[in-house]
Design a protein around this motif. Structure first.
Motif, PDB file in Angstrom:
ATOM      1  N   ASP A  65      89.168  96.820  47.355  1.00  0.00           N
ATOM      2  CA  ASP A  65      88.561  96.232  48.456  1.00  0.00           C
ATOM      3  C   ASP A  65      89.344  95.147  49.219  1.00  0.00           C
ATOM      4  OD1 ASP A  65      86.042  96.373  50.044  1.00  0.00           O
ATOM      5  OD2 ASP A  65      86.480  94.240  49.610  1.00  0.00           O
ATOM      6  N   THR A  66      90.012  94.419  48.197  1.00  0.00           N
ATOM      7  CA  THR A  66      91.127  93.355  48.726  1.00  0.00           C
ATOM      8  C   THR A  66      91.996  94.089  49.560  1.00  0.00           C
ATOM      9  OG1 THR A  66      90.492  92.080  46.943  1.00  0.00           O
ATOM     10  CG2 THR A  66      92.630  91.648  48.077  1.00  0.00           C
ATOM     11  N   VAL A  67      92.843  94.968  48.703  1.00  0.00           N
ATOM     12  CA  VAL A  67      94.130  95.800  49.624  1.00  0.00           C
ATOM     13  C   VAL A  67      93.606  96.393  50.559  1.00  0.00           C
ATOM     14  CG1 VAL A  67      95.611  97.650  49.255  1.00  0.00           C
ATOM     15  CG2 VAL A  67      95.070  96.127  47.267  1.00  0.00           C
ATOM     16  N   LYS A  68      92.383  96.880  50.903  1.00  0.00           N
ATOM     17  CA  LYS A  68      91.860  97.582  52.093  1.00  0.00           C
ATOM     18  C   LYS A  68      91.756  96.187  53.055  1.00  0.00           C
ATOM     19  CE  LYS A  68      87.607  97.467  53.306  1.00  0.00           C
ATOM     20  NZ  LYS A  68      86.219  97.514  53.546  1.00  0.00           N
ATOM     21  N   LEU A  99      95.316  87.943  39.727  1.00  0.00           N
ATOM     22  CA  LEU A  99      94.131  87.112  40.190  1.00  0.00           C
ATOM     23  C   LEU A  99      93.800  87.606  41.998  1.00  0.00           C
ATOM     24  CD1 LEU A  99      94.124  83.571  38.503  1.00  0.00           C
ATOM     25  CD2 LEU A  99      92.553  85.741  38.212  1.00  0.00           C
ATOM     26  N   GLY A 100      95.162  87.717  42.185  1.00  0.00           N
ATOM     27  CA  GLY A 100      95.128  87.723  44.022  1.00  0.00           C
ATOM     28  C   GLY A 100      94.058  88.787  44.240  1.00  0.00           C
ATOM     29  N   PHE A 101      93.798  90.135  43.203  1.00  0.00           N
ATOM     30  CA  PHE A 101      92.979  91.333  43.691  1.00  0.00           C
ATOM     31  C   PHE A 101      91.780  91.052  43.629  1.00  0.00           C
ATOM     32  CE2 PHE A 101      97.056  93.058  42.232  1.00  0.00           C
ATOM     33  CZ  PHE A 101      97.306  93.979  43.304  1.00  0.00           C
ATOM     34  N   PHE A 102      91.392  89.905  42.971  1.00  0.00           N
ATOM     35  CA  PHE A 102      89.699  89.473  42.807  1.00  0.00           C
ATOM     36  C   PHE A 102      89.515  88.308  43.748  1.00  0.00           C
ATOM     37  CE2 PHE A 102      90.925  91.869  38.947  1.00  0.00           C
ATOM     38  CZ  PHE A 102      89.760  92.840  38.978  1.00  0.00           C
ATOM     39  N   LYS A 103      90.167  88.010  44.630  1.00  0.00           N
ATOM     40  CA  LYS A 103      89.764  86.899  45.439  1.00  0.00           C
ATOM     41  C   LYS A 103      88.624  87.149  46.312  1.00  0.00           C
ATOM     42  CE  LYS A 103      94.106  84.459  46.450  1.00  0.00           C
ATOM     43  NZ  LYS A 103      95.328  84.126  47.181  1.00  0.00           N
ATOM     44  N   GLY A 104      87.785  86.297  46.349  1.00  0.00           N
ATOM     45  CA  GLY A 104      86.512  86.514  47.112  1.00  0.00           C
ATOM     46  C   GLY A 104      85.447  87.308  46.585  1.00  0.00           C
ATOM     47  N   MET A 105      85.566  87.331  45.337  1.00  0.00           N
ATOM     48  CA  MET A 105      84.649  88.312  44.437  1.00  0.00           C
ATOM     49  C   MET A 105      83.152  87.681  44.121  1.00  0.00           C
ATOM     50  SD  MET A 105      84.994  90.823  41.199  1.00  0.00           S
ATOM     51  CE  MET A 105      84.857  89.692  40.149  1.00  0.00           C
ATOM     52  N   SER A 106      83.388  86.355  43.638  1.00  0.00           N
ATOM     53  CA  SER A 106      82.136  85.776  43.323  1.00  0.00           C
ATOM     54  C   SER A 106      80.941  85.556  44.312  1.00  0.00           C
ATOM     55  CB  SER A 106      82.564  84.225  42.880  1.00  0.00           C
ATOM     56  OG  SER A 106      82.866  83.613  44.022  1.00  0.00           O
ATOM     57  N   ARG A 140      92.769 102.891  59.643  1.00  0.00           N
ATOM     58  CA  ARG A 140      93.325 101.896  58.579  1.00  0.00           C
ATOM     59  C   ARG A 140      92.583 101.651  57.567  1.00  0.00           C
ATOM     60  NH1 ARG A 140      96.826  97.010  60.477  1.00  0.00           N
ATOM     61  NH2 ARG A 140      97.986  97.986  62.192  1.00  0.00           N
ATOM     62  N   GLY A 141      93.031 101.954  56.359  1.00  0.00           N
ATOM     63  CA  GLY A 141      92.057 101.956  55.090  1.00  0.00           C
ATOM     64  C   GLY A 141      91.397 102.932  54.585  1.00  0.00           C
ATOM     65  N   LEU A 142      91.511 104.221  55.256  1.00  0.00           N
ATOM     66  CA  LEU A 142      90.689 105.240  54.970  1.00  0.00           C
ATOM     67  C   LEU A 142      90.928 105.763  53.551  1.00  0.00           C
ATOM     68  CD1 LEU A 142      88.660 107.316  56.319  1.00  0.00           C
ATOM     69  CD2 LEU A 142      90.764 108.648  56.671  1.00  0.00           C
ATOM     70  N   THR A 143      92.215 105.829  53.097  1.00  0.00           N
ATOM     71  CA  THR A 143      92.603 106.335  51.861  1.00  0.00           C
ATOM     72  C   THR A 143      92.007 105.673  50.850  1.00  0.00           C
ATOM     73  OG1 THR A 143      94.684 106.928  52.891  1.00  0.00           O
ATOM     74  CG2 THR A 143      94.602 107.092  50.442  1.00  0.00           C
ATOM     75  N   ILE A 144      92.383 104.257  51.014  1.00  0.00           N
ATOM     76  CA  ILE A 144      92.044 103.268  49.961  1.00  0.00           C
ATOM     77  C   ILE A 144      90.348 103.090  49.909  1.00  0.00           C
ATOM     78  CG2 ILE A 144      92.295 101.089  51.327  1.00  0.00           C
ATOM     79  CD1 ILE A 144      93.630 100.859  48.035  1.00  0.00           C
ATOM     80  N   ASN A 145      89.789 103.334  51.103  1.00  0.00           N
ATOM     81  CA  ASN A 145      88.253 103.085  51.022  1.00  0.00           C
ATOM     82  C   ASN A 145      87.763 104.350  50.372  1.00  0.00           C
ATOM     83  OD1 ASN A 145      87.110 101.110  52.412  1.00  0.00           O
ATOM     84  ND2 ASN A 145      87.228 101.763  54.365  1.00  0.00           N
ATOM     85  N   SER A 146      88.395 105.546  50.322  1.00  0.00           N
ATOM     86  CA  SER A 146      87.737 106.745  49.805  1.00  0.00           C
ATOM     87  C   SER A 146      88.209 106.597  48.200  1.00  0.00           C
ATOM     88  CB  SER A 146      88.308 107.902  50.288  1.00  0.00           C
ATOM     89  OG  SER A 146      88.447 107.915  51.794  1.00  0.00           O
TER      90      SER A 146
END
Ligand SMILES: C[N+](C)(C)CCCC[C@H](N)C(=O)O
Length: 288
Positions: free
Chosen positions: A24-27, A53-60, A260-266
């Motif tokens: 989700d972060t990458v997307k 940790l960068g990938f888990f930003k905004g998860m809490s 944009r983000g279609l591949t990663i969303n899927s």
């Protein structure tokens, strides 16, 4: 009103969420920033610059809010079906509801959860877009120190309505696509399950995964607009409204921008929703 669906919706949503957050972060970054060449480039840069940790930003915050959001989605869905068809979750395998009813119940759940989701989703997107590495001596601190600080700053700088930036786009994104979500799930389950029986775990996993993909593929164009409207007012330009955001994004970046983000969303949608549906069905089943 049966409450098990609400609780099962919450737990299953949380499991899916943790699994899907790095995707989700990458997307979000690919959709709103123009500095990455693609998925791999974004992953490599995020990792080098901010570590895992960068990938888990905004998860809490999403973890806390999924209690409300997913329980509203699944709880309202199931209770709407109860009103429409007079069958409870347990009775629905023997007397399957029509796809129209499933779709309407999904849209109702989607519409109501969108309103609960809007402020949480906004904060998530703002935090995910902070690309500064974690506090290093000497470097300027990021604009938002965490979810509570982010919410408070948006409230102060943009007013209470600021917390609902992009809420319309989010509602339009979620209402029909959650109808599609539940209808796809039901259809796939029924395809590979003899009448009147419960679907096997493998069926639930595959049906949940594909329901997630179908729903996200149809949701992606409005997902891009939603994310951009949420970032507007910060570094990005202001938009006059949703239409303005669509037109100016398409003019500047071509129609491809809506995908944009279609591949990663899927890629994210399959595991997330497979796990969500499997745990949802399992919990309801074991509670009898
Ligand atoms: C409707 N829309 C496609 C936006 C979401 C549908 C799936 C919801 C799930 N919690 C997930 O995060 O994948």
């Amino acid at each position: 009103m049966p409450v098990e669906e609400f609780v099962a919706g919450w737990i299953s949503g949380a499991l899916g969420l943790v699994l899907g957050h790095p995707f989700d972060t990458v997307k979000v970054r690919l959709q709103t920033q123009n500095t990455y060449r693609g998925i791999v480039d974004c992953m490599v840069k995020t990792y080098r610059h901010e570590s895992l940790l960068g990938f888990f930003k905004g998860m809490s915050f999403p973890i806390a809010s999924i209690a409300v959001v997913n329980s509203v989605l699944f709880g309202v869905y199931s209770n709407t079906l109860l009103v429409l068809t007079a069958t409870s979750h347990q009775e629905r395998r023997a007397q399957p509801p029509s796809y129209t009813h499933v779709f309407i119940a999904g849209c109702t759940g989607g519409f109501l959860q969108a309103y609960c989701l809007a402020p949480f989703d906004l904060i998530k997107v703002r935090l995910q877009n902070q690309t500064e590495p974690r506090a290093q001596p000497g470097s300027p601190p990021p604009q938002y120190r965490g979810p509570v600080h982010c919410a408070a700053s948006i409230f102060q700088e943009e007013g209470p309505r600021g917390l609902f930036r992009g809420a319309w786009a989010l509602t339009l994104r979620d209402t029909p696509t959650l109808g599609i979500y539940f209808a796809t799930y039901e259809w796939l389950c029924r395809q590979s399950t003899p009448d009147g029986q419960n679907p096997s775990s493998a069926t639930v996993l595959v049906a949940g995964g594909f329901a997630g993909i179908t729903s996200w593929v149809t949701a992606t164009p409005l997902d891009v607009i939603k994310s951009r409207m949420q970032m507007a007012g910060l570094k990005q330009r202001e938009y006059q409204g949703m239409l303005d955001c669509m037109v100016s994004s398409a003019r500047q970046e071509g129609l491809g921008v809506f995908f944009r983000g279609l591949t990663i969303n899927s890629a994210r949608a399959f595991p997330v929703n497979a796990v969500t549906f499997l745990s949802y069905e399992y919990l309801l089943h074991s509670w009898g």
